[in-house]
Design a protein around this motif. Structure first.
Motif, PDB file in Angstrom:
ATOM      1  N   LYS A 138       0.850  -1.205   0.000  1.00 49.78           N
ATOM      2  CA  LYS A 138       0.000   0.000   0.000  1.00 49.78           C
ATOM      3  C   LYS A 138       0.880   1.249   0.000  1.00 49.78           C
ATOM      4  CE  LYS A 138      -3.633  -2.570   2.341  1.00 49.78           C
ATOM      5  NZ  LYS A 138      -4.908  -2.550   3.036  1.00 49.78           N
ATOM      6  N   ASP A 177       1.385   3.101  -2.285  1.00 46.47           N
ATOM      7  CA  ASP A 177       0.716   4.168  -3.038  1.00 46.47           C
ATOM      8  C   ASP A 177       0.005   5.143  -2.096  1.00 46.47           C
ATOM      9  OD1 ASP A 177      -0.847   1.714  -2.617  1.00 46.47           O
ATOM     10  OD2 ASP A 177      -2.525   2.767  -3.552  1.00 46.47           O
ATOM     11  N   ASN A 184      -5.810  -8.092   6.267  1.00 46.72           N
ATOM     12  CA  ASN A 184      -6.057  -6.845   5.523  1.00 46.72           C
ATOM     13  C   ASN A 184      -4.813  -6.094   5.070  1.00 46.72           C
ATOM     14  OD1 ASN A 184      -8.906  -6.906   5.447  1.00 46.72           O
ATOM     15  ND2 ASN A 184      -8.935  -6.335   7.605  1.00 46.72           N
ATOM     16  N   LYS A 242      -2.444  -9.531   1.518  1.00 46.22           N
ATOM     17  CA  LYS A 242      -1.858 -10.826   1.149  1.00 46.22           C
ATOM     18  C   LYS A 242      -2.553 -11.439  -0.070  1.00 46.22           C
ATOM     19  CE  LYS A 242      -2.672 -12.549   5.234  1.00 46.22           C
ATOM     20  NZ  LYS A 242      -3.309 -11.332   5.776  1.00 46.22           N
ATOM     21  N   SER A 243      -3.888 -11.497  -0.023  1.00 41.97           N
ATOM     22  CA  SER A 243      -4.616 -12.120  -1.131  1.00 41.97           C
ATOM     23  C   SER A 243      -4.423 -11.327  -2.418  1.00 41.97           C
ATOM     24  CB  SER A 243      -6.105 -12.188  -0.826  1.00 41.97           C
ATOM     25  OG  SER A 243      -6.303 -12.735   0.437  1.00 41.97           O
ATOM     26  N   THR A 244      -4.458 -10.014  -2.292  1.00 43.39           N
ATOM     27  CA  THR A 244      -4.265  -9.154  -3.461  1.00 43.39           C
ATOM     28  C   THR A 244      -2.894  -9.426  -4.078  1.00 43.39           C
ATOM     29  OG1 THR A 244      -5.549  -7.491  -2.281  1.00 43.39           O
ATOM     30  CG2 THR A 244      -4.353  -6.736  -4.233  1.00 43.39           C
TER      31      THR A 244
HETATM   32  P1  G4P Z   1      -5.428  -9.790   3.218  1.00 38.36           P
HETATM   33  O1  G4P Z   1      -5.465 -10.924   2.241  1.00 38.36           O
HETATM   34  O2  G4P Z   1      -4.052  -9.575   3.781  1.00 38.36           O
HETATM   35  O3  G4P Z   1      -6.440  -9.886   4.298  1.00 38.36           O
HETATM   36  O4  G4P Z   1      -5.739  -8.432   2.423  1.00 38.36           O
HETATM   37  P2  G4P Z   1      -6.502  -8.229   1.036  1.00 38.36           P
HETATM   38  O5  G4P Z   1      -5.667  -8.715  -0.096  1.00 38.36           O
HETATM   39  O6  G4P Z   1      -7.887  -8.767   1.164  1.00 38.36           O
HETATM   40  O7  G4P Z   1      -6.521  -6.642   0.962  1.00 38.36           O
HETATM   41  C1  G4P Z   1      -7.194  -5.832   1.924  1.00 38.36           C
HETATM   42  C2  G4P Z   1      -7.596  -4.524   1.262  1.00 38.36           C
HETATM   43  O8  G4P Z   1      -6.407  -3.784   0.897  1.00 38.36           O
HETATM   44  C3  G4P Z   1      -8.386  -4.685  -0.029  1.00 38.36           C
HETATM   45  O9  G4P Z   1      -9.306  -3.608  -0.102  1.00 38.36           O
HETATM   46  C4  G4P Z   1      -7.328  -4.491  -1.105  1.00 38.36           C
HETATM   47  O10 G4P Z   1      -7.880  -4.044  -2.325  1.00 38.36           O
HETATM   48  C5  G4P Z   1      -6.491  -3.410  -0.472  1.00 38.36           C
HETATM   49  N1  G4P Z   1      -5.095  -3.372  -0.982  1.00 38.36           N
HETATM   50  C6  G4P Z   1      -4.230  -4.415  -1.073  1.00 38.36           C
HETATM   51  N2  G4P Z   1      -3.037  -4.000  -1.548  1.00 38.36           N
HETATM   52  C7  G4P Z   1      -3.143  -2.667  -1.756  1.00 38.36           C
HETATM   53  C8  G4P Z   1      -2.237  -1.645  -2.229  1.00 38.36           C
HETATM   54  O11 G4P Z   1      -1.064  -1.876  -2.533  1.00 38.36           O
HETATM   55  N3  G4P Z   1      -2.718  -0.374  -2.301  1.00 38.36           N
HETATM   56  C9  G4P Z   1      -4.007  -0.066  -1.940  1.00 38.36           C
HETATM   57  N4  G4P Z   1      -4.371   1.207  -2.040  1.00 38.36           N
HETATM   58  N5  G4P Z   1      -4.875  -0.986  -1.485  1.00 38.36           N
HETATM   59  C10 G4P Z   1      -4.462  -2.265  -1.402  1.00 38.36           C
HETATM   60  P3  G4P Z   1     -10.777  -3.708   0.403  1.00 38.36           P
HETATM   61  O12 G4P Z   1     -11.316  -2.326   0.451  1.00 38.36           O
HETATM   62  O13 G4P Z   1     -10.879  -4.556   1.621  1.00 38.36           O
HETATM   63  O14 G4P Z   1     -11.457  -4.525  -0.699  1.00 38.36           O
HETATM   64  P4  G4P Z   1     -11.684  -4.068  -2.213  1.00 38.36           P
HETATM   65  O15 G4P Z   1     -11.906  -2.608  -2.239  1.00 38.36           O
HETATM   66  O16 G4P Z   1     -10.472  -4.455  -2.992  1.00 38.36           O
HETATM   67  O17 G4P Z   1     -12.881  -4.850  -2.565  1.00 38.36           O
END
Ligand code: G4P
Length: 289
Positions: free
Chosen positions: A59, A61, A130, A133-135
Motif C-alpha cells: 500500500k 501508493d 487486511n 496478502k490475497s491481493t
Molecule cells: P489480506 O489478504 O491480507 O487480508 O488483504 P486483502 O488482499 O484482502 O486486501 C485488503 C484490502 O487492501 C483490499 O481492499 C485491497 O484491495 C487493499 N489493498 C491491497 N493492496 C493494496 C495496495 O497496494 N494499495 C491499496 N491502495 N490498497 C491495497 P478492500 O477495500 O478490503 O477490498 P476491495 O476494495 O479491494 O474490494
C-alpha cells in the motif's frame, strides 16, 4: 472482519506457519507501508527465525514516500531488506523475484557450482489480516488464485502457485496477528482500516489520527478542509475537538439544531484518509536506532 485472537488461535497459527516454513526457501513478510510496525506481528522474528526474509511495505501508493524511505533504512539497520510495493495496482513480481534471488544468492550459487539447475524459489507470504496478502498472491499469480478471507484455523491441502518460471508461492498465506495490547497500535490499525469492526469509537480513532496529522501533516489537513490553521499543540483535546467541529461544519456534517455531528465527521475524515484524499500519509515514524 473482526480480528479476535485467543491464545489457542495464536498457538495454532504459529504452528501452521512453522509447518509451512519447512517447505519454503524465503518468507515474504507483508506490512502496511503506512504503519509498518503496528501492522507487524510482535513475535515475527522469533516465528521466522533462520528463514531468509523479504519485507514488503505494501500500500505504498497511500504512504508518504519520504517516510517509506526512512522505514527502508530502519529495516536495513536491522538486517532486513524492505521493498515498497503496491499490490493493488502495481506490478511488483519482477522486483520481488529479484530481491528473493539476492537473498538466496549463496544457495543458488552452490547449486550452480554442483552443476545443478537451480529449482524454483519457494516462498510463503505472511502478514496480519487486511495487509494485502490475497491481493498480492493474485497479482503474482497473474490471476484470481488466492482464497480471500482469513480463516486462521482452517487447514487445506497445500498448493503451489507458479510465479513465472523461477518462483512458486504457497497458495494460502501465513496469517498473523498484530499487537493488540498496545492502544496506539489498535488506533493505527483502526485508522488505516485494518480493523474494520472495532471496539474503539470512531471519534477516538479520528481524534488520534487528527492529532498525528496536525503534528506531521498540517498542510495536508489545512488544504483538504480549507482550514486557516490547525492547533499548535495537538495534545490539547479542547483545541482538537474544535478542529473536528470546524471540519464537520465545513463539510455539512450537522445534526438537527445545527450542532456538528462528531461521529459523522470522524467517519468522513477516516474514509477520506483511507482513500488517499489527504495525500500520501504515513501514520507512524520509525524510532531511532
Ligand atoms: P489480506 O489478504 O491480507 O487480508 O488483504 P486483502 O488482499 O484482502 O486486501 C485488503 C484490502 O487492501 C483490499 O481492499 C485491497 O484491495 C487493499 N489493498 C491491497 N493492496 C493494496 C495496495 O497496494 N494499495 C491499496 N491502495 N490498497 C491495497 P478492500 O477495500 O478490503 O477490498 P476491495 O476494495 O479491494 O474490494
Amino acid at each position: 472482519m473482526t480480528i479476535q485472537w485467543f491464545p489457542g488461535h495464536m498457538t495454532r497459527a504459529r504452528r501452521q506457519i512453522q509447518a509451512k516454513l519447512k517447505l519454503i526457501d524465503v518468507a515474504v513478510e507483508l506490512l502496511d507501508a503506512r504503519i509498518p510496525l503496528s501492522s507487524r506481528n510482535p513475535m515475527i522474528d522469533d516465528i521466522l527465525s533462520g528463514k531468509p526474509r523479504l519485507v514488503l511495505l505494501n500500500k505504498s501508493d497511500l504512504a508518504d514516500p519520504a517516510a517509506t524511505a526512512q522505514w527502508i533504512e530502519y529495516f536495513a539497520g536491522r538486517g532486513l531488506k524492505a521493498l515498497p510495493v503496491n499490490a493493488a495496482s502495481g506490478n511488483p513480481s519482477k522486483d520481488i523475484l529479484a530481491r528473493c534471488k539476492e537473498l538466496l544468492a549463496d544457495k543458488i550459487e552452490k547449486q550452480l557450482s554442483k552443476g545443478m539447475k537451480p529449482r524454483s524459489i519457494r516462498a510463503l507470504i505472511v502478514g496480519i489480516p487486511n495487509v494485502g496478502k490475497s491481493t498480492l498472491i493474485n497479482k503474482l499469480a497473474g490471476r484470481k488464485a488466492a482464497i480471500t478471507g482469513d480463516k486462521p484455523g482452517v487447514t487445506k491441502g497445500q498448493q503451489w502457485i507458479r510465479v513465472g518460471n523461477e518462483m512458486e508461492l504457497l497458495d494460502t498465506p501465513g496469517i498473523l496477528w498484530p499487537k493488540f495490547e498496545d492502544q496506539d497500535v489498535g488506533m493505527r490499525l483502526a485508522a488505516t482500516g485494518a480493523i474494520k469492526e472495532t471496539i474503539l469509537h470512531p471519534e477516538e480513532i479520528a481524534l488520534f489520527t487528527l492529532r498525528y496529522l496536525a503534528a506531521h501533516y498540517a498542510d495536508a489537513l489545512k488544504g483538504r478542509y480549507a482550514l486557516d490553521s490547525v492547533p499548535d499543540d495537538p495534545s490539547d483535546t479542547d483545541e482538537m475537538v474544535k478542529l473536528m467541529e470546524n471540519i464537520g461544519r465545513k463539510r455539512g456534517a450537522l445534526m438537527s439544531g445545527g450542532r456538528v455531528d462528531l461521529e459523522k465527521t470522524s467517519l468522513l475524515v477516516l474514509r477520506e484518509l483511507r482513500a488517499g484524499k489527504l495525500g500520501r500519509i504515513t501514520l507512524e515514524n520509525p524510532a531511532p536506532l
